[in-house]
Write an enzyme that holds these catalytic residues in place. Structure first.
Site, mmCIF file in Angstrom:
data_model
loop_
_atom_site.group_PDB
_atom_site.id
_atom_site.type_symbol
_atom_site.label_atom_id
_atom_site.label_comp_id
_atom_site.label_asym_id
_atom_site.label_seq_id
_atom_site.Cartn_x
_atom_site.Cartn_y
_atom_site.Cartn_z
ATOM 1 N N GLU A 116 39.256 -22.351 -0.397
ATOM 2 C CA GLU A 116 38.108 -23.272 -0.505
ATOM 3 C C GLU A 116 37.291 -23.441 0.386
ATOM 4 O O GLU A 116 35.833 -23.631 0.552
ATOM 5 C CB GLU A 116 37.701 -24.555 -1.630
ATOM 6 C CG GLU A 116 38.584 -24.231 -2.532
ATOM 7 C CD GLU A 116 40.840 -24.022 -2.970
ATOM 8 O OE1 GLU A 116 40.728 -23.951 -1.499
ATOM 9 O OE2 GLU A 116 40.699 -23.608 -3.696
ATOM 10 N N HIS A 134 43.398 -32.143 -11.245
ATOM 11 C CA HIS A 134 42.677 -31.015 -11.482
ATOM 12 C C HIS A 134 42.125 -31.342 -13.048
ATOM 13 O O HIS A 134 42.003 -31.040 -13.595
ATOM 14 C CB HIS A 134 43.798 -30.239 -12.746
ATOM 15 C CG HIS A 134 44.625 -28.853 -11.257
ATOM 16 N ND1 HIS A 134 44.890 -29.068 -11.072
ATOM 17 C CD2 HIS A 134 43.855 -27.175 -11.505
ATOM 18 C CE1 HIS A 134 45.487 -28.344 -10.247
ATOM 19 N NE2 HIS A 134 45.073 -27.617 -10.599
#
Lengths: 368, 322, 334
Positions: C70, C139
């Site tokens: 990321e 999440h």
């Protein structure tokens, strides 16, 4: 809850204009209703004593739902309660009609032209032409009303609605030529035309260019008769990018600014934010206006028009002066509507629909 | 040696300009008139100049917190830089960046960076631009030895290899990350080998020798321009100043820097080499150095006289439009 | 008007902008999907399937499948934006911002100011947020508040498919870094979405329900909740004006304040945690700018100051819903 336009599924009560306990006469304005498209005033469908507001202000009711009860004085409150309860228990909102007419598009000289084709009948079709920054939905109150027994087609002019955003030279002659080719594409040799504002000027241009193809003209606050126009309004309309500016511009269109609903503003802004629209509007504006002056004026050619003319104008039109109707040749039927602005077909939908339908029928009768 | 005399003059000019600039910044900073803090590049000039000599305007470099040398090697304006270090309105970044964030995108210098290791992913982005838009440019990322321990650098190296981007990593090993030695902080002790493990060729070179650096970079740049993907060099050379200016440097030997300056200074090595080869003379080189000094003197005078940004500058350039 | 899901609307926005501008590229994990393996390369289109079909049309040079890195994704996107591309980077879950925060916070957000206005960073980060899938603490977060607090970043939180397309096209054409938050429970919601490209300007909230008694400010998935509450309230004669923020940075303060000046009451509905967030920010705005107009205290209907729980029963308790909004309105209307 009335059904205005093809896509209306529900409406919200804005304000009751007739109080509970008041006597109403058929045609009275009794309640203001907001739909997705526009606010409108509902006229009493019958006469009698308005006993109850079943739906208060802010209540959203499906089309066909109960909003009020008219009953004689001798009907008791408990009988009304029972009636309302029975209605609510039995009422099933109409499902969105799968077979309701939906717009289609055909290609006209490389441009997609979106149109809504409704109604059938033996009489000549009526073609509806909207004004600047509008689209075929601006006829939503009129098209269904006229389409009983007659084919009525509303289209999106180039640069508008779901039609191609390429507007060529952007002048009235361009639009008129596109309409002629559109009629060719649909295999229509002759039709009645009704046009609002810019669409009115386009109708006049088409009647002058193709007199054989135009059975009658319905002109609603048309452009093209005289030079004056409210240039400030046009500038505001074209410049409006956000809700506030849109509301200010749109409220100049109507006599009663409450008619400008949240969704009408949203629809206008959605149109303005579509790729290609700002450029198209700039081209049309350059070709059509210079400040407070219209550039496409047919004043000295109006006598050449052979088709019967109906002209409808709001007395409170702040965009194009109603006095322009005086420039029409003798024999034109002129209707001036009180408490009406630049959108008579929306502000006084029922009356305008009836006038257009009658004009088409009478013109056709004269022909035969 | 394939470099022309003009190339050599250009290289020497860049190297001595960096040296003059940094030595002067050290002095100016001590006066207290220069805000914030500065990380000086003196001692490592041969790396920046060796890496940048063959670059042109379509090539992009990404720098570190020790970025003055990279700016000068890529052709940034000396006066604009000095104004920026003094926090002046006319500086390269309008006085809003300072030493640690100095940049000049018009010159292909995409920024010093106050976050150790953060520049590596960014230069991979410059490589992506070059590849996608087919500019023919390459992206050169300077990465300090300390930064090679950052995850961001690992990710950047892998991504550059995966996407076969025209990127060259220049690992500047000056033996010390802040105040901690490479021997301690780099687990394997071998930055080049660790980088090579990501799947690209990485040479370990003497960063004090301009000619060695330049020759190694020539191959890397050619590889990138040919579309053969990333590569790198690990160039070793000490820094002459502390991690930041004013750093007491009690983590290294008392005469360590003096020894570096006396025995292995990159400017001296360069001078000796070109004189031995009879390519440039002492006069030539001295004249260039005098010009560089004058340039820096002028820049300092201009910066000291220049106005600071005003209240109207506080809230500009946050967004392009908002 | 064609009905499209939010997933289709976003895909269409990406496709149309990639067709229009060769500088637009899509970068992210699995955005092509199946890269490096024998299967169908275009089959996956990111874990949410949003970029499906783009690889087939634009190829690997424009739809760039990355390793699970990321920081490198965000850094490469920021660096390419500063040097001439207009990348749209996909971050699978906004929770992963924790991994790559530096590249947003210290790099992309700062370039323009730090470099004296000489850099533009036309970067879009598309990411998902929100609870409801049982995805739990790592999440399910709603982190737009954190990024709204960072000068230099713009934050978009669309509430429907129509807005998602127009706001994403605006984001791609915008010259500043934009984080585009997509609620993962909304991808299959349908709306009328024109085939043509169009934009919605940033910093203009939408009024999605009219009413004169209370202002309900909501964003993203909470707009549906607020409208549902407003519809129920209207049955009891309470008129709620529901404002959909659309973007939290820039924030349309004017529309909020104008509405509160009419209604005198404010309820803010936000799926994020309450501290230092959008709800607190808007409450403070109204307290600061429209205190005299208030007829009652401001109410915030938000998630509690807790991580998102896993068990469905707890997750349901955690999230704001229409009943909680109605209760808050009734509390202040009395």
């Amino acid at each position: 809850m009335p059904k205005w336009g093809l896509s209306m599924q529900e409406g919200t009560i804005v304000e009751w204009l007739a109080a509970e306990g008041s006597t109403i006469t058929q045609g009275d304005e009794i309640v203001e209703i907001e739909t997705e498209k526009v606010n409108n005033t509902y006229e009493a469908p019958c006469s009698g004593l308005l006993r109850r507001h079943v739906a208060p202000a802010d209540r959203t009711v499906p089309v066909g739902g109960l909003i009020g009860v008219v009953a004689p004085a001798n009907v008791s409150e408990s009988e009304i309660d029972a009636f309302v309860a029975r209605f609510e228990a039995a009422f099933v909102p109409e499902a969105a009609e799968e077979d309701s007419p939906t717009p289609r598009a055909i290609e006209v000289d490389g441009r997609a032209i979106n149109y809504l084709d409704t109604g059938t009948g033996d009489e000549l079709p009526l073609l509806l032409l909207h004004g600047l920054c509008a689209d075929l939905e601006s006829w939503m109150f009129n098209q269904p009303a006229i389409a009983h027994g007659r084919r009525v087609i509303a289209l999106d002019l180039p640069g508008h609605g779901a039609s191609s955003k390429d507007v060529g030279s952007g002048d009235i002659a361009f639009f008129a030529s596109v309409i002629a080719r559109f009629l060719d594409g649909l295999g229509i040799t002759r039709a009645h035309l009704a046009g609002h504002s810019l669409g009115g000027a386009v109708s006049i241009a088409l009647a002058l260019a193709h007199p054989d193809r135009v059975a009658s003209l319905g002109l609603i606050a048309p452009a093209g008769l005289g030079a004056d126009i409210n240039g400030g309004f046009l500038a505001d309309l074209i410049a409006a990018e956000k809700r506030r500016g849109a509301r200010l511009a749109l409220s100049q269109l109507v006599h009663d600014p409450d008619l400008v609903s949240r969704d009408m503003i949203e629809k206008f802004l959605r149109y303005k934010r579509t790729d290609g629209v700002p450029e198209a509007l700039a081209v049309i504006a350059d070709a059509s206006f210079d400040g407070d002056r219209q550039l496409n004026v047919f004043a000295d050619r109006l006598g050449e028009i052979t088709a019967p003319i109906l002209c409808i104008w709001g007395e409170q039109d702040r965009v194009i002066p109603p006095s322009h109707a005086d420039k029409l040749p003798a024999g034109a039927k002129i209707h001036r509507l009180e408490n009406t602005g630049h959108l008579p077909h929306m502000e006084n939908a029922a009356q305008v629909s009836a006038l257009l339908a009658t004009h088409a029928t009478e013109s056709e009768r004269k022909l035969t | 040696m394939q470099l022309s005399r003009d190339d050599l003059r250009t290289a020497y000019r860049a190297m001595v300009t960096i040296r003059e600039f940094e030595e002067r910044v050290a002095v100016e900073f001590e006066t207290g008139d220069m805000p914030g803090f500065v990380h000086l590049y003196a001692g490592e000039e041969a790396i920046a100049v060796g890496a940048c000599l063959d670059l042109d305007e379509k090539d992009i470099i990404g720098s570190t917190h020790r970025g003055h040398g990279h700016c000068i090697a890529k052709g940034c304006d000396i006066q604009g830089m000095m104004l920026e270090l003094f926090g002046r309105k006319g500086g390269l970044c309008g006085g809003k960046g300072g030493s640690m964030h100095i940049a000049d995108l018009d010159r292909g210098m995409m920024g010093a960076n106050g976050i150790v290791g953060a520049g590596a992913p960014l230069i991979v982005g410059a490589g992506l631009t070059a590849k996608t838009l087919k500019t023919g440019g390459v992206a050169i990322g300077f990465v300090g030895d300390g930064a090679t321990n950052q995850g961001a650098v690992f990710e950047a190296m892998n991504l550059a290899v995966v996407l076969a981007l025209p990127v060259v990593f220049v690992f500047e090993n000056n033996y010390i990350g802040e105040a901690t030695g490479v021997d301690y902080a780099v687990g394997s002790g071998d930055i080049a080998a660790r980088a090579a493990a990501f799947g690209m060729p990485v040479d370990k070179v003497d960063g004090r020798d301009f000619f060695v650096v330049h020759e190694a970079m020539r191959g890397c740049i050619e590889r990138a321009r040919n579309g053969d993907g990333p590569s790198g060099i690990e160039a070793l050379s000490p820094r002459y100043y502390g991690h930041f200016q004013g750093d007491p440097q009690n983590y290294r030997g008392a005469d360590e820097v003096e020894r570096y300056r006396a025995e292995h200074d990159c400017l001296k090595i360069f001078r000796q080499r070109v004189i031995d080869a009879k390519l440039l003379g002492d006069d030539d080189l001295d004249a260039i150095r005098a010009e560089a000094k004058a340039l820096v003197d002028g820049a300092v005078a201009a910066a000291r006289a220049a106005p600071p940004p005003g209240p109207s500058d506080l809230m500009t350039d946050i967004y392009v439009n908002y | 008007m064609p009905q499209k899901t939010m997933r289709q609307a976003i895909n269409e926005a990406l496709r149309q902008e990639m067709e229009r501008d060769p500088r637009v590229v899509v970068i992210g994990e699995d955005v092509a999907g199946g890269a490096g393996l024998d299967g169908e390369a275009d089959a996956f289109g990111g874990v949410m399937g949003v970029t499906k079909g783009l690889y087939g049309q634009f190829g690997e040079g424009r739809v760039i499948d990355t390793p699970i890195s990321e920081t490198a994704i965000m850094g490469m996107a920021a660096g390419s934006a500063a040097t001439g591309l207009r990348p749209v980077a996909e971050l699978m879950f906004c929770d992963f911002m924790g991994v790559c925060f530096d590249q947003i916070l210290n790099q992309a957000a700062k370039f323009r100011y730090m470099f004296g206005g000489k850099a533009t960073t036309p970067l879009v980060v598309r990411t998902t947020y929100g609870a409801g899938l049982g995805a739990a603490a790592q999440h399910s977060q709603s982190l737009y508040g954190m990024f709204t607090a960072v000068p230099g970043i713009k934050c978009v939180v669309p509430s429907n498919a129509y807005d998602a397309k127009g706001l994403l096209i605006q984001a791609i054409r915008d010259d500043d870094p934009v984080i585009f938050f997509e609620h993962k429970m909304m991808y299959d919601l349908r709306d009328e979405v024109p085939d043509e490209a169009y934009t919605i300007p940033f910093g203009e909230a939408n009024i999605v329900h009219n009413g004169g008694d209370v202002t309900i400010v909501a964003l993203g998935n909470m707009v549906r909740v607020a409208v549902k509450a407003a519809e129920k309230l209207s049955e009891d004669g309470i008129g709620a004006e529901v404002i959909d923020l659309r973007t939290t940075s820039p924030l349309d303060e004017e529309t909020i304040l104008e509405s509160v000046e009419e209604t005198g009451r404010l309820v803010v509905v936000d799926e994020a945690n309450p501290r230092c967030g959008i709800a607190a920010d808007i409450s403070a705005l109204v307290a600061r700018e429209a205190f005299e107009m208030l007829k009652s205290p401001v109410r915030m209907v938000t998630a509690p100051h807790a991580p998102v729980p896993f068990a469905p029963e707890l997750e349901k308790l955690y999230l704001p819903n229409a009943d909680k909004v109605i209760a808050a309105v009734r509390e202040i209307i009395g």
